[in-house]
Design an enzyme around this catalytic site. Structure first.
Site, PDB file in Angstrom:
ATOM      1  N   THR A   8      -9.640  -0.732  -1.576  1.00 54.29           N
ATOM      2  CA  THR A   8     -10.239  -0.121  -2.777  1.00 54.29           C
ATOM      3  C   THR A   8     -10.846  -1.493  -3.705  1.00 54.29           C
ATOM      4  O   THR A   8     -11.697  -1.210  -4.237  1.00 54.29           O
ATOM      5  CB  THR A   8      -9.523   0.509  -3.705  1.00 54.29           C
ATOM      6  OG1 THR A   8      -9.042   1.724  -2.897  1.00 54.29           O
ATOM      7  CG2 THR A   8     -10.146   1.204  -4.936  1.00 54.29           C
ATOM      8  N   SER A  55      -6.671   1.189   3.712  1.00 57.81           N
ATOM      9  CA  SER A  55      -5.348   0.872   4.293  1.00 57.81           C
ATOM     10  C   SER A  55      -4.425   2.061   4.758  1.00 57.81           C
ATOM     11  O   SER A  55      -3.753   1.890   5.400  1.00 57.81           O
ATOM     12  CB  SER A  55      -4.575   0.077   3.292  1.00 57.81           C
ATOM     13  OG  SER A  55      -4.340   0.866   2.162  1.00 57.81           O
ATOM     14  N   SER A  56      -5.032   3.422   4.461  1.00 55.56           N
ATOM     15  CA  SER A  56      -4.272   4.652   4.715  1.00 55.56           C
ATOM     16  C   SER A  56      -4.432   4.657   6.355  1.00 55.56           C
ATOM     17  O   SER A  56      -3.711   5.441   7.113  1.00 55.56           O
ATOM     18  CB  SER A  56      -4.928   5.705   4.352  1.00 55.56           C
ATOM     19  OG  SER A  56      -6.431   5.982   4.540  1.00 55.56           O
ATOM     20  N   THR A  88      -3.947  -0.299  -1.389  1.00 59.94           N
ATOM     21  CA  THR A  88      -2.592   0.109  -1.917  1.00 59.94           C
ATOM     22  C   THR A  88      -1.935   1.067  -1.223  1.00 59.94           C
ATOM     23  O   THR A  88      -0.650   1.253  -1.387  1.00 59.94           O
ATOM     24  CB  THR A  88      -2.822   0.660  -3.487  1.00 59.94           C
ATOM     25  OG1 THR A  88      -3.489   1.560  -3.593  1.00 59.94           O
ATOM     26  CG2 THR A  88      -3.266  -0.651  -4.453  1.00 59.94           C
ATOM     27  N   ASP A  89      -2.643   1.962  -0.397  1.00 60.18           N
ATOM     28  CA  ASP A  89      -1.729   3.151   0.209  1.00 60.18           C
ATOM     29  C   ASP A  89      -0.706   2.557   1.122  1.00 60.18           C
ATOM     30  O   ASP A  89       0.458   3.243   1.184  1.00 60.18           O
ATOM     31  CB  ASP A  89      -2.890   3.922   1.172  1.00 60.18           C
ATOM     32  CG  ASP A  89      -3.730   4.778   0.293  1.00 60.18           C
ATOM     33  OD1 ASP A  89      -3.587   4.822  -0.966  1.00 60.18           O
ATOM     34  OD2 ASP A  89      -4.480   5.579   1.027  1.00 60.18           O
TER      35      ASP A  89
END
Length: 350
Positions: A8, A55-56, A88-89
């Protein structure tokens, strides 16, 4: 050195409001230019892209890539620290994967953002500045991998994303007593070798009340070497799942089982008896997550299995000339036993 992986912090927003992370070279360039404009003159930064995505979508292969990249960067004695920009995921998984390998006194700081780069209140630039200043500060040496977001600075082990949108995105589940009062065993041990996460399957299963063993058996059939079972309370499993774990302990002792909890805070312990209770599970060789939660416990279990595999397979190949199917099976059993012996040391941390 700043390593970019997408996320993000360099994401853009489409006309219909969707946030797209990855493929944002222009945003990355702008982010780095903005950083250099406000950094103190004595701090010099260079950048390297090691991944580029949401990052997911990250998993074991990406953890391997990041671990290798950081090790390569620290081969240069001129580098004083590393900052990794990350979505951040799954930042909590990447953080412990890196920390398990990080025996260099120089800091690694992971940072990211909750708001896209083109948002009028984007938090990425401030987070990146904080991370770089921290990585450049000698006070950060010997602390391992750090997570820096929303003005919070957290050590990697036990860290967890606790809020989907709040700027302070992460919290850390850890012992309540001050570090100086912790027992000697509660330190930050690192692996004795390089883990290859992409070569070891470890699955996490949510064991909600009333669950049966269908999902557990499916994971075993798919080739799982380890299972992290997210139960309730201090690490208790539904009776049918507990029964299946007892069977697994007899039929497949080469599979390592770890019991966890859906409770966000506190230590999971082998306390309760009865079918599926933590104390009963412990008699079957089931480990518990301690202060870690499922995501990081999965990474730790995969890492320990991978490093133990290297040693056990090498021993089997040496004794047999060339490791065949029987030798590999024996090696996996040996690896599982090594992991059970080492687990309690590695899931404790300062």
């Amino acid at each position: 050195m700043i390593c970019t992986t997408g996320g993000t912090i360099t994401a853009s927003t489409t006309p219909d409001g969707a946030v797209l992370a990855g493929g944002s070279e222009a945003a990355t360039t702008a982010m780095l230019d903005g950083l250099r404009a406000v950094l103190p003159g004595e701090i010099r930064v260079s950048a390297r892209q090691i991944l580029d995505g949401d990052s997911s979508t990250f998993g074991p292969a990406e953890w391997d890539t990041m671990v290798a990249a950081v090790a390569d960067i620290f081969d240069d004695p001129e580098v004083s620290g590393v900052v990794i920009t990350h979505g951040t995921d799954t930042l909590e998984e990447s953080a412990i994967a890196l920390d398990l390998h990080h025996d260099d006194p120089r800091p690694v700081a992971l940072t990211g953002a909750q708001l896209a780069a083109d948002h009028p209140e984007a938090d990425g630039p401030a987070n990146l500045l904080d991370a770089v200043l921290l990585a450049a500060d000698p006070v950060s040496r010997d602390l391992g991998v750090l997570v820096v977001l929303g003005r919070a600075i957290l050590q990697a082990r036990g860290v967890r994303k606790w809020h989907t949108t709040d700027p302070v995105a992460f919290a850390r589940n850890s012992p309540e007593q001050p570090v100086e009062q912790l027992p000697p065993g509660m330190e930050r041990p690192v692996l004795g070798g390089r883990a290859r996460f992409s070569e070891v399957r470890v699955d996490v299963l949510a064991c909600s009340p009333g669950s049966d063993a269908t999902a557990l058996r499916a994971c075993v059939d798919a080739g799982a070497r380890g299972l992290v079972l997210e139960g309730t309370g201090s690490g208790n499993l539904p009776p049918l799942v507990g029964d299946a774990v007892a069977e697994l302990a007899t039929e497949r002792p080469d599979i390592v089982v770890v019991a966890g909890t859906r409770v966000p805070r506190g230590e999971a312990t082998a306390t309760y008896g009865g079918r599926g209770g933590g104390a009963e599970l412990a008699t079957r060789g089931v480990l518990n997550v301690g202060y870690l939660r499922s995501g990081q416990a999965r990474v730790l279990l995969a890492a320990l299995l991978s490093v133990a595999d290297d040693s056990a397979t090498a021993d089997a190949a040496t004794s047999a000339g060339e490791a065949g199917e029987a030798e590999v099976s024996e090696a996996r059993m040996a690896s599982a036993n090594v992991v059970r012996q080492r687990w309690s040391r590695f899931h404790l941390y300062n």
